[in-house]
Design an enzyme around this catalytic site. Structure first.
Site, short mmCIF file in Angstrom:
data_model
loop_
_atom_site.label_atom_id
_atom_site.label_comp_id
_atom_site.label_asym_id
_atom_site.label_seq_id
_atom_site.Cartn_x
_atom_site.Cartn_y
_atom_site.Cartn_z
N ASP A 1 0.83 -1.21 0.00
CA ASP A 1 0.00 0.00 0.00
C ASP A 1 0.86 1.25 0.00
O ASP A 1 0.52 2.26 -0.65
CB ASP A 1 -0.91 -0.01 1.22
N GLU B 1 -2.71 -2.59 -9.08
CA GLU B 1 -1.48 -1.81 -9.22
C GLU B 1 -1.45 -1.05 -10.54
O GLU B 1 -0.40 -0.55 -10.95
CB GLU B 1 -0.26 -2.73 -9.13
#
Length: 707
Positions: A599, A625
């Protein structure tokens, strides 16, 4: 206009009819108990029910009369009050011998109710009174005669009243008085509005002041011959800020037209009446010392009298009388003037109440209109473009400035917004007869102006613009001033959210603003803060709905909507590009370092993208992503250069982890419109295909479709 009655619920209806119809069974039960148990405890207990019920309905009647939302209903009070009177007649011999109960009861029944209801009621009441043992034998003859005489009298009076229609006239008069109290401008004959346009609190007050002046003039006209004075006048404390005068109207001197005059607060007759609250009288040569002016009629008076005018124990003004001729006053002047002052005080009280009614109605009217318009901010209709935060705030500012200008009749209204540094500020909105709009975007120095001082201290200021020594500092900073503006009102606006700063009202006339204007503006700013709070809440909800919670970039839905709008606007006439990128080996990063570190990587890459895009570009998180960029007005070569710049910036990011630094890379795919397509799905598909080629060719590179 009919007067609507308040709706009655089922419980109220049952109580009303049940309590009324239970009167006959109660009388029957009371007669039977009295016949069997005369003077016993059971009889006394039953006999107490009638007075208790009458007292209960009397208390309910008084409560209803004291409330504005209830219409008192006297029927139950009359029914049970009559039963109580009948019990007193039966149990108290002196009352029975007087005959007052049958006379009054039968007369009231015939007067209050129509014959279809009153005649049966009179017959039942007469039968009960005749059946209950009384003080003399001929009770039935006595009550029958009384029923005939009193009932006939009640019917005669009722018929005369209905014939003249007085009851209807009184209702219509009450309705007319109520409409004048609440809607006084209906008399203007201009569709419910005054000649100048929309009715405001200020125009209402001017109307009531004119009515008050007319009433005072009539009182002075009656006072002049009664006192034998050469001049009579009424004075009240000047409402102009910064003045120490009593102003009013003067009648006399051979002119039927009253003229305006003023005296200082230190004028002895006025000071005696206002400060010491007592009458002043000076007769003879000494009266010349108290002449209110130096030349003309009245400058050498032989007598001066002044009395205070009270309203609810407060001195509202002063009645002044001047005598020019020699000799005594025609009548005891002080009692006559005190009587006139009493009537003037009552007139002031009446007109104050009327203005209060105007004020409540008008303030509620503009308040609800303004709240409704504030609620409409941000609620776009179908087909209308959505407002951004700035335009929504400006709509609130525009409505606020318009309402302030309308309610206080200001020449110009400025909303001055200050930030954390209260020495600087900007004009969030300015409105005048030339139009309205925001000022400069950046803050400006407020210098030593009064508006800066008001913002810093939170104290309001009213500048009347009257002649006097020049101010050492300006009300506004130099660039904001306008030639000819003389009156100023500056009010601070405080709040932790919304708007912080000041509201400035200006006018070219002197002494234009009063404290009552400040009160109105303060109420308007409270509604403005409510509107700004609504705008900020809408912005917060919009941001939550369009922003990715982890990275702070636009979410997929919001980005695609923005891309569709821009492509439709360009319509293939100008180039643009869509860039898709994917963090290389992101699954391995998560598996090796954990999802919290993953994260952190996503947030770091998003920060680079968000800071690196130009004005007009957009960045968003496409999913997982993957990120997506929109490059406005970028052809194939510029799009390649932009993507390459972002690739190098991502390579330079370092993420600290357990004493060492971790680097990441990303692969890019570029598709340009109109060469590779004009639709959203088409461009995204081409960019995704180019991204796939970058992955196949070793990652950490930029590929432009078709590769």
């Amino acid at each position: 206009m009919p007067v609507p009655s308040p709706p009655k619920g089922p419980a109220q209806t049952v109580l009303r009819y049940g309590a009324g119809l239970s009167a006959l069974p109660y009388l029957l039960v009371l007669f039977l108990v009295q016949s069997r148990y005369p003077g016993g405890a059971l009889f006394l207990l039953c006999a107490a029910i009638g007075p208790l019920a009458a007292a209960t309905f009397f208390a309910a009647f008084l409560r209803a009369r004291s409330r504005d939302d209830r219409v008192p209903d006297p029927v139950l009070l009359l029914v049970w009050g009559g039963i109580t009177a009948m019990e007193i007649h039966a149990l108290v011999p002196p009352v029975a011998r007087s005959g007052i109960v049958p006379a009054a009861l039968f007369f009231c029944l015939a007067l209050r109710f129509p014959p279809t209801a009153s005649i049966p009621a009179i017959l039942c009441a007469g039968a009960w009174l005749a059946a209950v043992p009384g003080p003399f034998a001929q009770e039935i003859l006595y009550t029958s005669a009384m029923a005939l005489i009193a009932g006939a009298g009640g019917f005669a009076v009722r018929g005369g009243r209905l014939g003249r229609g007085r009851e209807a006239d009184r209702v219509q008069d009450a309705i007319a008085r109520s409409r004048v109290l609440v809607l006084p401008w209906e008399e203007s004959g201009n569709g419910g509005l005054p000649a100048g346009g929309e009715m405001t609190e200020d125009s209402s007050l001017l109307r009531r002041n004119e009515e008050l002046k007319d009433g005072i003039r009539r009182a002075l006209e009656g006072l002049l011959p009664l006192t034998g004075a050469g001049h009579v006048g009424y004075l009240a404390r000047s409402a102009s800020p910064g003045t120490v005068l009593h102003e009013g109207i003067l009648l006399g001197g051979g002119s039927p037209v009253p003229r305006v005059f003023s005296v200082p607060d230190t004028y002895v007759p006025v000071r005696e009446a206002t400060v010491f609250r007592k009458s002043f009288l000076e007769v003879g040569p000494g009266a010349g010392r108290y002449a209110p002016w130096k030349s003309g009629p009245g400058s050498a008076p032989t007598g001066i009298a002044a009395v205070p005018v009270f309203r609810e124990g407060v001195v509202e003004g002063v009645l002044l009388a001047l005598r020019d001729e020699e000799g005594p006053w025609r009548d005891p002047v002080i009692p006559v003037m005190e009587l006139a002052g009493h009537f003037i005080g009552r007139e002031i009280e009446r007109l104050r109440e009327l203005h209060q009614g105007d004020r409540y109605f008008l303030r509620g009217d503009w308040y609800h209109k303004m709240v409704r318009r504030m609620a409409e901010v941000g609620t776009e209709r179908e087909g209308e473009p959505a407002d951004d935060l700035r335009s929504r705030r400006e709509r609130v500012y525009a409505e606020t400035a318009e309402q302030v200008r309308r309610q206080v009749d200001a020449g110009r209204v400025l909303l001055v917004e200050s930030g954390e540094d209260q020495r600087n500020g900007r004009i969030a909105w300015a409105l005048s007869s030339d139009g309205g709009g925001p000022g400069a975007a950046g803050p400006e120095s407020l210098g030593d102006s009064y508006v800066g001082w008001v913002i810093r201290t939170g104290t309001q200021r009213i500048f009347p613009g009257a002649p006097g020594p020049p101010r050492s500092q300006g009300v506004l900073p130099g660039p904001w001033e306008r030639e000819g503006e003389r009156s100023f009102m500056v009010l601070p606006v405080e709040g932790h959210v919304g708007f912080r700063g000041a509201v400035v009202c200006t006018h070219t006339e002197e002494k234009r603003f009063r404290k009552r204007h400040a009160e109105v503006v303060r109420d308007i700013t409270r509604v403005m803060q409510l509107g700004l709070s609504h705008v900020e809440r809408l912005e917060s909800l919009t941001k939550k709905a369009t922003t990715d919670g982890l990275t702070g970039l636009s979410n997929r839905k919001a980005f695609l909507e923005r891309l569709a709008d821009d492509l439709a606007r360009l319509d293939g006439r100008h180039p643009c590009a869509v860039v898709m990128l994917d963090i290389d080996h992101f699954k391995k990063i998560n598996d090796t370092y954990g999802h919290p570190f993953g994260d952190e990587v996503l947030r770091g890459v998003a920060a680079v993208l968000g800071k690196g895009v130009r004005k007009g570009d957009a960045a968003g998180r496409y999913g997982g992503e993957e990120f997506v960029l929109y490059l406005h007005m970028a052809d194939t070569e510029r799009a390649r250069e932009g993507a390459e710049r972002f690739r190098r910036m991502i390579r330079q990011i370092r993420f600290p982890r357990e004493g060492r630094e971790v680097a990441v890379t990303a692969s890019f795919g570029v598709a340009c419109a109109p060469h590779h397509g004009n639709g959203v799905e088409e461009l995204l598909k081409r960019a995704d295909e180019a991204l796939y080629l970058s992955k196949q060719r070793g990652r950490d590179r930029v590929t432009v479709y078709p590769g």
